[in-house]
Enzyme design. Structure first.
Site, PDB file in Angstrom:
ATOM      1  N   ASN A 168      -8.516 -44.431  85.335  1.00 24.05           N
ATOM      2  CA  ASN A 168      -9.636 -45.159  86.843  1.00 24.05           C
ATOM      3  C   ASN A 168     -11.324 -44.494  86.292  1.00 24.05           C
ATOM      4  O   ASN A 168     -12.046 -45.524  86.707  1.00 24.05           O
ATOM      5  CB  ASN A 168      -9.605 -43.623  88.036  1.00 24.05           C
ATOM      6  CG  ASN A 168      -8.369 -44.425  88.558  1.00 24.05           C
ATOM      7  OD1 ASN A 168      -8.101 -45.828  88.210  1.00 24.05           O
ATOM      8  ND2 ASN A 168      -7.247 -43.526  89.236  1.00 24.05           N
ATOM      9  N   TYR A 222     -14.342 -27.824  87.242  1.00 28.37           N
ATOM     10  CA  TYR A 222     -13.337 -28.362  85.947  1.00 28.37           C
ATOM     11  C   TYR A 222     -13.692 -28.699  84.504  1.00 28.37           C
ATOM     12  O   TYR A 222     -12.993 -29.178  83.560  1.00 28.37           O
ATOM     13  CB  TYR A 222     -13.848 -30.261  86.257  1.00 28.37           C
ATOM     14  CG  TYR A 222     -13.540 -30.629  87.869  1.00 28.37           C
ATOM     15  CD1 TYR A 222     -12.538 -30.800  88.166  1.00 28.37           C
ATOM     16  CD2 TYR A 222     -15.109 -30.849  89.006  1.00 28.37           C
ATOM     17  CE1 TYR A 222     -12.175 -31.352  89.288  1.00 28.37           C
ATOM     18  CE2 TYR A 222     -14.078 -30.966  89.829  1.00 28.37           C
ATOM     19  CZ  TYR A 222     -13.010 -31.289  90.571  1.00 28.37           C
ATOM     20  OH  TYR A 222     -12.329 -31.909  91.052  1.00 28.37           O
ATOM     21  N   HIS A 247      -8.622 -32.792  81.236  1.00 27.97           N
ATOM     22  CA  HIS A 247     -10.308 -34.097  82.271  1.00 27.97           C
ATOM     23  C   HIS A 247     -11.528 -34.458  82.266  1.00 27.97           C
ATOM     24  O   HIS A 247     -12.171 -35.395  82.144  1.00 27.97           O
ATOM     25  CB  HIS A 247     -10.305 -34.489  83.953  1.00 27.97           C
ATOM     26  CG  HIS A 247      -9.991 -36.198  84.378  1.00 27.97           C
ATOM     27  ND1 HIS A 247      -9.076 -36.997  83.850  1.00 27.97           N
ATOM     28  CD2 HIS A 247      -9.603 -36.365  85.652  1.00 27.97           C
ATOM     29  CE1 HIS A 247      -9.252 -38.687  84.587  1.00 27.97           C
ATOM     30  NE2 HIS A 247      -9.164 -37.625  85.642  1.00 27.97           N
TER      31      HIS A 247
END
Length: 179
Positions: free
Chosen positions: A128, A30, A35
């Protein structure tokens, strides 16, 4: 960006600590994705202030230091984005920090790439990670957050795929100019 945080956050007389938390996902897979801009901003801030982030505390990679005479704690939760509150809630409780001393750095698709917005409080805006943080703050959303613009997905691209995509060279260059 760093001067904005210094002006807005460190202008108090008292040396009460701050907790800066960057939202993101752990692991090399990631790294460099949209993100994970919260993690990247924490890393940049730590480097600029000479703060090492090299311990694990409350499910987060953690560091502590000072900006001037003001103590700061820096954290990158290792719970994955959607469970970030599992780390942030216990960190704030452990240090007995009021929520107005916790700043959450997070990605925001509603802002153009590289644009920053500091808000004193607010909702989760369908993020979220913020939903998890608010939940672990017992529904309280009165904590500051630094929204980091990542832009909108092009065309009909799935927003989840867009979030987990690495920035292209043009976007990275534009982002480095805003730092």
């Amino acid at each position: 960006m760093l001067s904005m945080l210094n002006r807005r956050c460190f202008c108090t007389v008292a040396s009460r600590p701050w907790l800066f938390v960057g939202l993101g996902n752990p692991g090399d897979k990631y790294k460099g994705t949209r993100h994970n801009v919260g993690f990247e901003l924490i890393d940049a801030f730590a480097e600029s202030q000479g703060i090492s982030i090299n311990t694990v505390h409350c499910k987060a990679i953690f560091g502590e230091g000072f900006v001037g005479e003001v103590p700061v704690f820096l954290a990158k939760p290792q719970t994955y984005m959607n469970l970030s509150g599992e780390s942030i809630g216990p960190l704030a409780a452990y240090y007995k920090l009021p929520l107005n001393r916790v700043i959450v750095f997070h990605d925001d698709m509603d802002l153009p790439t590289g644009v920053l917005r500091l808000h004193h409080k607010g909702g989760h805006r369908s993020h979220n990670g913020l939903k998890s943080v608010i939940s672990h703050f017992r529904g309280n959303n009165e904590f500051p957050r630094l929204r980091i613009g990542i832009g909108r997905p092009p065309g009909q691209m799935d927003p989840k795929a867009f979030l987990l995509q690495k920035f292209n060279a043009t976007a990275q260059e534009r982002d480095s100019k805003t730092s």
